[in-house]
Design an enzyme around this catalytic site. Sequence first.
Site, PDB file in Angstrom:
ATOM      1  N   HIS A 182      61.128  59.528  14.000  1.00 61.55           N
ATOM      2  CA  HIS A 182      60.775  60.591  13.046  1.00 61.55           C
ATOM      3  C   HIS A 182      61.908  60.653  12.002  1.00 61.55           C
ATOM      4  O   HIS A 182      63.075  60.367  12.327  1.00 61.55           O
ATOM      5  CB  HIS A 182      60.702  61.897  13.835  1.00 61.55           C
TER       6      HIS A 182
ATOM      7  N   ASP B 107      66.402  62.075  20.811  1.00 63.66           N
ATOM      8  CA  ASP B 107      65.456  62.976  20.170  1.00 63.66           C
ATOM      9  C   ASP B 107      64.307  63.161  21.153  1.00 63.66           C
ATOM     10  O   ASP B 107      63.419  62.306  21.266  1.00 63.66           O
ATOM     11  CB  ASP B 107      64.969  62.392  18.846  1.00 63.66           C
TER      12      ASP B 107
ATOM     13  N   LYS C 101      56.782  72.490  19.310  1.00 63.84           N
ATOM     14  CA  LYS C 101      56.035  71.414  19.962  1.00 63.84           C
ATOM     15  C   LYS C 101      55.722  71.742  21.414  1.00 63.84           C
ATOM     16  O   LYS C 101      55.169  70.920  22.125  1.00 63.84           O
ATOM     17  CB  LYS C 101      56.858  70.123  19.911  1.00 63.84           C
TER      18      LYS C 101
ATOM     19  N   CYS D 194      55.845  61.764   9.177  1.00 57.78           N
ATOM     20  CA  CYS D 194      57.321  61.745   9.093  1.00 57.78           C
ATOM     21  C   CYS D 194      57.890  60.493   9.744  1.00 57.78           C
ATOM     22  O   CYS D 194      58.972  60.533  10.351  1.00 57.78           O
ATOM     23  CB  CYS D 194      57.940  62.993   9.722  1.00 57.78           C
TER      24      CYS D 194
END
Length: 332
Positions: free
Chosen positions: A36, A115, A141, A286
Site C-alpha cells: 500500500h 504493515d 479495517k 493505493c
Amino acid sequence: MFTKNASEALNLAAYSLGPLLKLGPGDEIVVSVLEHHSNIVPWQLLCERTGARLRWYDVTDAGRLDLDKAEAEGLINERTRIVSLAWVSNTLGTVNPVAALAAAAHAVGALVVVDASQAVPHLPVDVTALGADLLAFTGHKMVGPTGIGVLWGRYDLLETMPPFLGGGEMIEVVRMEGSTFARPPARFEAGTPPIAEAVGLGAAVDYLSGIGMDRIAAHEHAITAYALDRLLALDGVSVLGPREAVDRGGAISFTVTSADGFEVHPHDVMQLLDSRGVAVRGGHHCARPLHHRLGIQASSRASSYLYTTPAEIDALADALVYARDFFGGIRR
Ligand SMILES: Cc1ncc(COP(=O)(O)O)c(C=O)c1O
C-alpha cells in the site's frame, strides 16, 4: 502507541528510525512492490532525507513475493538496515511469509517493520512469533472507527527511538534550553490523544476477540475459497493474485473483459455492480506500483470479512455476468 491511522504509524517508524540508525548513503531499505502507498512513501521520504537506497521485493505473476529473484539479486545483504513489508496485501490478498523474511532480515542485523493493516483484523496475531520489531495497523479495517491506528513496538527498541511529533504529554521536562522526553509509549503520543476513537477501537477489539480470531480466520478462508471458485469459473473475469485460498486473505482484485472482448474500466464495473446492490472498489487501491508491475492501470476489488455470506458472493458473481454482458452489448 496510538496514532491517527496506519499511515501515521508507518511515518512514525520511518521518521524515528532514520536518526536512530544514522542512515546514510550506502544503507538500504527494503519494501515490496505489492505495498500500500502507506508503506512506500514514508520510506521514499526517509531515503530522500538520508541518501539511503530503497530496494524492492518483486512479485511473481501468481502474485506471491518473488523470493528466488530476491535471492539471486542479493536483496537482503549487509547493507540492509530496514525491511518493511505488508503481512497481507490489500490488493492481491497474498499473505507474505513474514516470519521467514523477518528471520532473514534479522540475520543481517536489519530491523523489521510489518504493515499488518490487513492482517490484524483477520488473523490471530503473535508479534513475537512473527519477528516484528515494529508493527502497524488501523481501526477502520477492523470494525472500529476511523481516526485511530496503532504502532506496536519492541519496548527495548522503542526506548532508543527519538520522538516523532513534539508537544504536550510526550515530555519529561521542558526548559527554555531544551526538553527531555517521556518513556514510550507516551514519548510518541504528543498532544491530546484520540480518546473517543481509542474507546471505539477497544470495543471493536473486544467484539472480535469475543467471536475469536481463529473463527474469523476460518470463516474468511471458507468464504475466500468459495469466492475464488465462483469468480475463476466466470468467462471474462481475470483474478489477480493467488488463485487458491492458501496463504491468502479475502481481498480479491480482478479485471473484466466485456462479452465482445474489450476491457471494461474498473470504475464502470464498480458503477454497474453498485446498481445491482454490490459494492466493490475500483481503482489502484493505493497500490499503484503493483498495478504497474502487473501491466494494468487499475482493477476492481471485492473484499470479504466476518459477516460475508455465500449468497453475497453469488450476488457478486451474478452481477459480474450482467456487467460483462451489458458492456458487450448483450441486454439481459
Ligand atoms: C495494507 C494497508 N496498509 C496501509 C493502509 C492505510 O491505512 P490508513 O488509511 O488507516 O492509514 C491500508 C488501508 O487503508 C492497508 O490496507
